[in-house]
Write a protein that holds these residues in place. Sequence first.
Motif, PDB file in Angstrom:
ATOM      1  N   LEU A  12       0.827  -1.209   0.000  1.00 43.72           N
ATOM      2  CA  LEU A  12       0.000   0.000   0.000  1.00 43.72           C
ATOM      3  C   LEU A  12       0.863   1.261   0.000  1.00 43.72           C
ATOM      4  O   LEU A  12       0.588   2.221  -0.724  1.00 43.72           O
ATOM      5  CB  LEU A  12      -0.946   0.002   1.205  1.00 43.72           C
ATOM      6  CG  LEU A  12      -2.174  -0.890   1.091  1.00 43.72           C
ATOM      7  CD1 LEU A  12      -2.929  -0.917   2.417  1.00 43.72           C
ATOM      8  CD2 LEU A  12      -3.077  -0.403  -0.019  1.00 43.72           C
ATOM      9  N   LYS A  13       1.892   1.264   0.814  1.00 37.74           N
ATOM     10  CA  LYS A  13       2.791   2.422   0.862  1.00 37.74           C
ATOM     11  C   LYS A  13       3.483   2.629  -0.480  1.00 37.74           C
ATOM     12  O   LYS A  13       3.638   3.752  -0.951  1.00 37.74           O
ATOM     13  CB  LYS A  13       3.826   2.254   1.967  1.00 37.74           C
ATOM     14  CG  LYS A  13       3.273   2.465   3.347  1.00 37.74           C
ATOM     15  CD  LYS A  13       4.359   2.315   4.395  1.00 37.74           C
ATOM     16  CE  LYS A  13       3.775   2.426   5.789  1.00 37.74           C
ATOM     17  NZ  LYS A  13       4.791   2.241   6.813  1.00 37.74           N
ATOM     18  N   ASP A  14       3.900   1.536  -1.095  1.00 37.62           N
ATOM     19  CA  ASP A  14       4.553   1.640  -2.398  1.00 37.62           C
ATOM     20  C   ASP A  14       3.600   2.204  -3.445  1.00 37.62           C
ATOM     21  O   ASP A  14       3.972   3.054  -4.259  1.00 37.62           O
ATOM     22  CB  ASP A  14       5.076   0.274  -2.846  1.00 37.62           C
ATOM     23  CG  ASP A  14       6.243  -0.221  -1.994  1.00 37.62           C
ATOM     24  OD1 ASP A  14       6.844   0.623  -1.290  1.00 37.62           O
ATOM     25  OD2 ASP A  14       6.537  -1.431  -2.043  1.00 37.62           O
ATOM     26  N   LYS A  15       2.370   1.720  -3.468  1.00 35.68           N
ATOM     27  CA  LYS A  15       1.378   2.217  -4.421  1.00 35.68           C
ATOM     28  C   LYS A  15       1.077   3.693  -4.186  1.00 35.68           C
ATOM     29  O   LYS A  15       0.942   4.470  -5.129  1.00 35.68           O
ATOM     30  CB  LYS A  15       0.073   1.402  -4.324  1.00 35.68           C
ATOM     31  CG  LYS A  15       0.152   0.047  -4.925  1.00 35.68           C
ATOM     32  CD  LYS A  15       0.258   0.158  -6.428  1.00 35.68           C
ATOM     33  CE  LYS A  15       0.282  -1.226  -7.055  1.00 35.68           C
ATOM     34  NZ  LYS A  15       0.467  -1.203  -8.473  1.00 35.68           N
ATOM     35  N   LYS A  16       0.964   4.039  -2.912  1.00 34.22           N
ATOM     36  CA  LYS A  16       0.679   5.440  -2.580  1.00 34.22           C
ATOM     37  C   LYS A  16       1.803   6.349  -3.092  1.00 34.22           C
ATOM     38  O   LYS A  16       1.562   7.406  -3.666  1.00 34.22           O
ATOM     39  CB  LYS A  16       0.512   5.605  -1.071  1.00 34.22           C
ATOM     40  CG  LYS A  16       0.116   6.994  -0.667  1.00 34.22           C
ATOM     41  CD  LYS A  16      -0.085   7.085   0.826  1.00 34.22           C
ATOM     42  CE  LYS A  16      -0.442   8.493   1.226  1.00 34.22           C
ATOM     43  NZ  LYS A  16      -0.560   8.654   2.654  1.00 34.22           N
ATOM     44  N   ALA A  17       3.030   5.934  -2.886  1.00 31.90           N
ATOM     45  CA  ALA A  17       4.168   6.719  -3.362  1.00 31.90           C
ATOM     46  C   ALA A  17       4.190   6.768  -4.879  1.00 31.90           C
ATOM     47  O   ALA A  17       4.558   7.767  -5.486  1.00 31.90           O
ATOM     48  CB  ALA A  17       5.464   6.134  -2.823  1.00 31.90           C
ATOM     49  N   GLU A  18       3.784   5.680  -5.517  1.00 33.53           N
ATOM     50  CA  GLU A  18       3.794   5.602  -6.973  1.00 33.53           C
ATOM     51  C   GLU A  18       2.771   6.552  -7.603  1.00 33.53           C
ATOM     52  O   GLU A  18       3.055   7.245  -8.571  1.00 33.53           O
ATOM     53  CB  GLU A  18       3.487   4.162  -7.391  1.00 33.53           C
ATOM     54  CG  GLU A  18       3.525   3.911  -8.886  1.00 33.53           C
ATOM     55  CD  GLU A  18       3.204   2.460  -9.209  1.00 33.53           C
ATOM     56  OE1 GLU A  18       2.562   2.241 -10.246  1.00 33.53           O
ATOM     57  OE2 GLU A  18       3.578   1.570  -8.428  1.00 33.53           O
ATOM     58  N   TYR A  19       1.587   6.618  -7.042  1.00 32.99           N
ATOM     59  CA  TYR A  19       0.522   7.433  -7.636  1.00 32.99           C
ATOM     60  C   TYR A  19       0.479   8.857  -7.060  1.00 32.99           C
ATOM     61  O   TYR A  19      -0.148   9.719  -7.628  1.00 32.99           O
ATOM     62  CB  TYR A  19      -0.835   6.759  -7.440  1.00 32.99           C
ATOM     63  CG  TYR A  19      -0.970   5.498  -8.272  1.00 32.99           C
ATOM     64  CD1 TYR A  19      -1.072   5.579  -9.653  1.00 32.99           C
ATOM     65  CD2 TYR A  19      -0.983   4.255  -7.682  1.00 32.99           C
ATOM     66  CE1 TYR A  19      -1.193   4.437 -10.427  1.00 32.99           C
ATOM     67  CE2 TYR A  19      -1.102   3.109  -8.450  1.00 32.99           C
ATOM     68  CZ  TYR A  19      -1.202   3.194  -9.815  1.00 32.99           C
ATOM     69  OH  TYR A  19      -1.321   2.079 -10.564  1.00 32.99           O
ATOM     70  N   ARG A  21      -1.289  10.722  -5.230  1.00 28.02           N
ATOM     71  CA  ARG A  21      -2.525  10.981  -4.511  1.00 28.02           C
ATOM     72  C   ARG A  21      -3.605  10.047  -5.028  1.00 28.02           C
ATOM     73  O   ARG A  21      -3.552   9.564  -6.153  1.00 28.02           O
ATOM     74  CB  ARG A  21      -2.955  12.438  -4.640  1.00 28.02           C
ATOM     75  CG  ARG A  21      -3.347  12.853  -6.020  1.00 28.02           C
ATOM     76  CD  ARG A  21      -3.776  14.303  -6.011  1.00 28.02           C
ATOM     77  NE  ARG A  21      -4.152  14.681  -7.367  1.00 28.02           N
ATOM     78  CZ  ARG A  21      -4.873  15.704  -7.665  1.00 28.02           C
ATOM     79  NH1 ARG A  21      -5.309  16.487  -6.707  1.00 28.02           N
ATOM     80  NH2 ARG A  21      -5.180  15.987  -8.895  1.00 28.02           N
ATOM     81  N   VAL A  22      -4.585   9.852  -4.207  1.00 28.15           N
ATOM     82  CA  VAL A  22      -5.665   8.949  -4.548  1.00 28.15           C
ATOM     83  C   VAL A  22      -6.738   9.733  -5.279  1.00 28.15           C
ATOM     84  O   VAL A  22      -7.146  10.803  -4.846  1.00 28.15           O
ATOM     85  CB  VAL A  22      -6.256   8.304  -3.268  1.00 28.15           C
ATOM     86  CG1 VAL A  22      -7.430   7.415  -3.610  1.00 28.15           C
ATOM     87  CG2 VAL A  22      -5.178   7.533  -2.540  1.00 28.15           C
ATOM     88  N   ARG A  23      -7.218   9.210  -6.378  1.00 27.92           N
ATOM     89  CA  ARG A  23      -8.306   9.836  -7.126  1.00 27.92           C
ATOM     90  C   ARG A  23      -9.505   8.906  -7.052  1.00 27.92           C
ATOM     91  O   ARG A  23      -9.389   7.705  -7.233  1.00 27.92           O
ATOM     92  CB  ARG A  23      -7.906  10.067  -8.573  1.00 27.92           C
ATOM     93  CG  ARG A  23      -6.753  11.038  -8.654  1.00 27.92           C
ATOM     94  CD  ARG A  23      -6.355  11.257 -10.063  1.00 27.92           C
ATOM     95  NE  ARG A  23      -5.146  12.069 -10.040  1.00 27.92           N
ATOM     96  CZ  ARG A  23      -4.812  12.880 -11.003  1.00 27.92           C
ATOM     97  NH1 ARG A  23      -5.570  12.994 -12.058  1.00 27.92           N
ATOM     98  NH2 ARG A  23      -3.717  13.578 -10.933  1.00 27.92           N
TER      99      ARG A  23
END
Length: 118
Positions: A12-19, A21-23
Amino acid sequence: MTSEAREIMKKLKDKKAEYGRVRIQGSSVNPTQYFGSSSQQYMPSGSQAQVKVQKLKDQMAQMQASIGEQIAQLKAEATSFKEKVAAREAGQNSKYNELQLQLQNMMQMFQQFQKPPS
């Protein structure tokens, strides 16, 4: 925390850093619905911006006038102070000269009494 939960959190942390912000897509509340359709709160129109600029210019002019008045007042006070100092110095010089003259007169009188009569 289990190893499985730890691995999920890491992903989850990796995905958050990758994107970044959440849309959200779907039927959630969007900014227009929340804040209203009027964008004037955030982006004033040209005339509103001109009014704000004019108000700021007027405030600056008032501040400059106030500062100018304060500077003029301080200059007047400085001039007055210089005049008072000059007058005080002149008075002190006058007193000093008067005391010097009195001292010279006393010295002459003392010298006359020290001389033997001829």
